[in-house]
Design a protein around this motif. Structure first.
Motif, PDB file in Angstrom:
ATOM      1  N   GLU A  95      16.487   5.006 -10.149  1.00 56.91           N
ATOM      2  CA  GLU A  95      15.533   5.444  -9.122  1.00 56.91           C
ATOM      3  C   GLU A  95      16.242   5.576  -7.772  1.00 56.91           C
ATOM      4  O   GLU A  95      17.074   4.742  -7.427  1.00 56.91           O
ATOM      5  CB  GLU A  95      14.420   4.386  -9.055  1.00 56.91           C
ATOM      6  N   LYS A 154       6.729  -0.429 -13.562  1.00 59.68           N
ATOM      7  CA  LYS A 154       7.614  -1.324 -12.833  1.00 59.68           C
ATOM      8  C   LYS A 154       6.702  -2.258 -12.062  1.00 59.68           C
ATOM      9  O   LYS A 154       6.039  -1.852 -11.113  1.00 59.68           O
ATOM     10  CB  LYS A 154       8.482  -0.488 -11.885  1.00 59.68           C
ATOM     11  N   ARG A 182       3.939  -2.268  -5.567  1.00 60.86           N
ATOM     12  CA  ARG A 182       4.641  -2.311  -4.291  1.00 60.86           C
ATOM     13  C   ARG A 182       5.218  -3.722  -4.165  1.00 60.86           C
ATOM     14  O   ARG A 182       4.800  -4.645  -4.864  1.00 60.86           O
ATOM     15  CB  ARG A 182       3.697  -2.055  -3.102  1.00 60.86           C
ATOM     16  N   SER A 183       6.161  -3.880  -3.254  1.00 59.33           N
ATOM     17  CA  SER A 183       6.692  -5.236  -3.077  1.00 59.33           C
ATOM     18  C   SER A 183       5.613  -6.159  -2.500  1.00 59.33           C
ATOM     19  O   SER A 183       5.597  -7.350  -2.782  1.00 59.33           O
ATOM     20  CB  SER A 183       7.944  -5.215  -2.215  1.00 59.33           C
ATOM     21  N   GLU A 193       9.940  -9.386  -5.660  1.00 59.30           N
ATOM     22  CA  GLU A 193       9.405  -8.915  -6.937  1.00 59.30           C
ATOM     23  C   GLU A 193       9.785  -9.832  -8.101  1.00 59.30           C
ATOM     24  O   GLU A 193       9.713  -9.444  -9.265  1.00 59.30           O
ATOM     25  CB  GLU A 193       9.830  -7.467  -7.183  1.00 59.30           C
ATOM     26  N   ASP A 219      11.365   8.097  -5.958  1.00 61.31           N
ATOM     27  CA  ASP A 219      10.351   7.239  -5.322  1.00 61.31           C
ATOM     28  C   ASP A 219      10.196   7.705  -3.870  1.00 61.31           C
ATOM     29  O   ASP A 219       9.307   8.502  -3.559  1.00 61.31           O
ATOM     30  CB  ASP A 219      10.795   5.779  -5.422  1.00 61.31           C
ATOM     31  N   ASP A 229      16.957   0.464  -9.325  1.00 57.24           N
ATOM     32  CA  ASP A 229      16.344   1.146  -8.182  1.00 57.24           C
ATOM     33  C   ASP A 229      17.318   0.981  -7.040  1.00 57.24           C
ATOM     34  O   ASP A 229      17.455  -0.118  -6.480  1.00 57.24           O
ATOM     35  CB  ASP A 229      14.971   0.576  -7.809  1.00 57.24           C
ATOM     36  N   LEU A 286      14.208  -6.357  -0.358  1.00 58.70           N
ATOM     37  CA  LEU A 286      13.298  -7.293  -1.025  1.00 58.70           C
ATOM     38  C   LEU A 286      13.830  -8.728  -1.033  1.00 58.70           C
ATOM     39  O   LEU A 286      13.205  -9.629  -1.560  1.00 58.70           O
ATOM     40  CB  LEU A 286      13.029  -6.840  -2.461  1.00 58.70           C
ATOM     41  N   LYS A 303       2.961   5.611  -7.049  1.00 64.75           N
ATOM     42  CA  LYS A 303       2.469   4.507  -6.211  1.00 64.75           C
ATOM     43  C   LYS A 303       1.261   5.033  -5.452  1.00 64.75           C
ATOM     44  O   LYS A 303       1.412   5.891  -4.569  1.00 64.75           O
ATOM     45  CB  LYS A 303       3.539   4.104  -5.197  1.00 64.75           C
ATOM     46  N   GLN A 324      18.664  -2.324  -4.623  1.00 65.56           N
ATOM     47  CA  GLN A 324      17.453  -3.141  -4.494  1.00 65.56           C
ATOM     48  C   GLN A 324      17.028  -3.829  -5.779  1.00 65.56           C
ATOM     49  O   GLN A 324      16.522  -4.937  -5.757  1.00 65.56           O
ATOM     50  CB  GLN A 324      16.337  -2.211  -3.997  1.00 65.56           C
ATOM     51  N   GLU A 325      17.226  -3.147  -6.921  1.00 68.86           N
ATOM     52  CA  GLU A 325      16.700  -3.693  -8.170  1.00 68.86           C
ATOM     53  C   GLU A 325      17.659  -3.444  -9.324  1.00 68.86           C
ATOM     54  O   GLU A 325      17.994  -2.294  -9.615  1.00 68.86           O
ATOM     55  CB  GLU A 325      15.330  -3.046  -8.488  1.00 68.86           C
ATOM     56  N   GLY A 353       4.094  -1.541   0.880  1.00 70.46           N
ATOM     57  CA  GLY A 353       5.549  -1.511   0.674  1.00 70.46           C
ATOM     58  C   GLY A 353       6.280  -2.148   1.837  1.00 70.46           C
ATOM     59  O   GLY A 353       5.724  -2.350   2.919  1.00 70.46           O
ATOM     60  N   ARG A 354       7.535  -2.495   1.592  1.00 72.74           N
ATOM     61  CA  ARG A 354       8.424  -2.893   2.681  1.00 72.74           C
ATOM     62  C   ARG A 354       9.602  -1.919   2.728  1.00 72.74           C
ATOM     63  O   ARG A 354      10.039  -1.509   3.773  1.00 72.74           O
ATOM     64  CB  ARG A 354       8.941  -4.319   2.451  1.00 72.74           C
ATOM     65  N   SER A 355      10.071  -1.537   1.527  1.00 71.60           N
ATOM     66  CA  SER A 355      11.152  -0.570   1.419  1.00 71.60           C
ATOM     67  C   SER A 355      10.516   0.817   1.314  1.00 71.60           C
ATOM     68  O   SER A 355      10.556   1.469   0.292  1.00 71.60           O
ATOM     69  CB  SER A 355      11.957  -0.937   0.160  1.00 71.60           C
ATOM     70  N   LEU A 398       8.037   8.298  -9.473  1.00 77.86           N
ATOM     71  CA  LEU A 398       7.416   6.988  -9.352  1.00 77.86           C
ATOM     72  C   LEU A 398       5.989   7.206  -8.852  1.00 77.86           C
ATOM     73  O   LEU A 398       5.754   8.039  -7.978  1.00 77.86           O
ATOM     74  CB  LEU A 398       8.202   6.097  -8.382  1.00 77.86           C
TER      75      LEU A 398
HETATM   76  P1  PGA Z   1       8.424  -1.217  -1.810  1.00 78.44           P
HETATM   77  O1  PGA Z   1       9.621  -1.432  -2.841  1.00 78.44           O
HETATM   78  O2  PGA Z   1       7.150  -1.477  -2.479  1.00 78.44           O
HETATM   79  O3  PGA Z   1       8.750  -2.190  -0.709  1.00 78.44           O
HETATM   80  O4  PGA Z   1       8.546   0.219  -1.352  1.00 78.44           O
HETATM   81  C1  PGA Z   1       9.567  -1.031  -4.181  1.00 78.44           C
HETATM   82  C2  PGA Z   1      10.388   0.200  -4.483  1.00 78.44           C
HETATM   83  O5  PGA Z   1      11.173   0.698  -3.653  1.00 78.44           O
HETATM   84  O6  PGA Z   1      10.268   0.729  -5.576  1.00 78.44           O
END
Ligand code: PGA
Ligand code: ZN
Length: 430
Positions: free
Chosen positions: A290, A392, A370-371, A208, A316, A247, A156, A341, A164-165, A42-44, A339
């Motif tokens: 989200e 997603k 993930r991003s 993404e 998330d 999101d 992102l 992950k 973000q989305e 991930g980044r976020s 979510l």
């Molecule tokens: P991430 O972003 O993979 O960088 O956490 C995706 C999300 O926030 O859903």
């Protein structure tokens, strides 16, 4: 030695779609490579996610190398699992959790442990001669509604959108393949609308695969999506072809000290932000939202969940695929979906535990990319095995995203007439 005994474990440093190092693990059974898996990043990221072990050596990849995690796979992890049966997923995962000995996998690294855990699942499926989704659950048959992230913001991209989305969900599609067709038709309309207002550079994409435009705030992106969907000939609304999703990733634009959320230059207290979401839901059919509030605000999530009965509220950063966080959520009646992950928690067994806990309490499960992804499409098998009904995994335009969409097309074909597309029932398809 039974034919499903781990004979060797190898790992290497590979690159994800951002060009950042991540871990790939190989599991050998009887001297043959039987399972390979890549670890996403991930980044976020949420505050409570399991530890990604990076080397911190500024001379390599600005400190982001993962040679230590790789060494942990080929050292202590290899030692712990050689000789174990690949089909004993839970036993292997719990051995690794014990071996690490920390609550957040900070010792061996969640990236090391997860890589092994996922590759073990693949090896188990291979030795059973089954596709992964069927190995994990022979009753898996639900093809998910994809949450398509047409416009990217937040962490992102490099634009000014805090949210973000901006998502459309093709709930009225007849199949997964049809959902992809609808998405692409709308995306081409959106491209024309974006070029007309912002020029060709605004159609560059974010991490993404959604356009990274100079749009601002919350209304303008939604209006663009509405127009694009209508121009492509699709009807918007619950019970129709398309609903909206967001999101918000709001922890990243929430000032924890001041307690304020700042969106397009306007600051909101929690209740004012909830009110804004209500206004949005009154104008646009919001299928799913989200992380609308900060990752520590269980009470705020509970209030919003009550206020928007038609909308799925997804945690998330709030839940981080962790049963203990989810338990707090259920006690507060905060959100109504999780979510999913795998790398937030760091082993397949624990991620499945979280999903089961969610189902038991009437929460939905949305499997997520993930991003930072690779070409590995493992989550496509997971969403079918979980009968999750929703995924997603980005826009179908970049290789690491199309890998997941294309894998779902293969699964849909394999399942044939036994497949169902979750469609309008994405929240509770089972
Ligand atoms: P991430 O972003 O993979 O960088 O956490 C995706 C999300 O926030 O859903
Ligand atoms: Zn998120």
């Amino acid at each position: 030695m039974p034919l499903s005994t781990v004979s060797d474990v190898r790992a290497r440093e590979i690159l994800d779609c951002r060009g950042w190092p991540t871990v790939q693990v190989d599991i050998y059974v009887d001297g043959q490579l039987q399972g390979r898996a890549d670890v996403p990043a991930g980044r976020s990221t949420g505050l409570h996610e399991a530890c990604v072990l990076t080397d911190g050596d500024p001379k390599r990849y600005r400190g982001l190398g993962v040679r230590n995690a790789v060494a942990n796979v080929e050292g202590p992890i290899r030692e712990a699992i050689v000789g174990l049966d690949v089909t004993e997923q839970r036993k292997i995962d719990s051995e690794l959790i014990k071996l690490d000995g920390t609550p957040n996998k900070g010792n061996l690294g969640a990236n090391a442990i997860l890589g092994a855990s996922l590759a073990i699942a693949r090896a188990g499926a291979a030795t059973a001669n089954l596709p992964l989704y069927r190995y994990l659950n022979p009753f898996g048959h639900v093809l998910p509604v994809p949450l398509m992230n047409f416009l990217n913001g937040g962490k992102l991209t490099a634009n000014e959108l805090e949210i973000q989305e901006f998502i459309l969900m093709p709930i009225g599609a007849e199949s997964y393949g049809h959902a992809l067709q609808i998405t692409t038709e709308i995306n081409e309309e959106l491209r024309e609308l974006v070029v007309a207002k912002y020029g060709i550079l605004a159609t560059n994409t974010g991490d993404e695969g959604g356009f990274a435009t100079p749009m601002k705030g919350i209304w303008e992106p939604l209006e663009f999506l509405q127009k694009a969907a209508e121009r492509a000939g699709y009807k918007i609304g619950f019970g129709e072809d398309i609903v909206f999703g967001l999101d918000c990733a709001s922890s990243h634009w929430h000032d924890k000290d001041a307690g304020l959320y700042t969106l397009d230059g306007v600051s909101y207290e929690r209740d004012a932000l909830i009110d804004l979401y209500k206004q949005v839901a009154a104008k646009f059919p919001l299928g799913s939202v989200e992380d609308p509030l900060d990752e520590e605000d269980f009470d705020g999530f509970a209030a919003l969940t009550q206020e928007l009965p038609q909308t799925q509220i997804v945690g998330d950063d709030l839940f981080v695929t962790n049963v203990e966080r989810l338990r707090i959520g259920v006690e507060h009646k905060a959100a109504n979906a999780m979510l999913f992950k795998v790398n937030q928690i760091g082993s397949l067994s624990e991620a499945f535990d979280a999903a089961e806990f969610a189902y038991r309490h009437g929460y939905g499960v949305q499997v997520s990319e993930r991003s930072g992804e690779t070409e590995d499409a493992l989550i496509s098998d997971l969403v079918v095995a979980l009968n999750g009904g929703q995924i997603k995994t980005g826009m179908p335009v970049r290789g690491e995203r199309t890998a997941k969409h294309n894998r779902l097309l293969q699964i849909e074909e394999e399942l044939g007439s036994t497949a169902i597309f979750a469609g309008h029932h994405f929240r509770q398809p089972r």
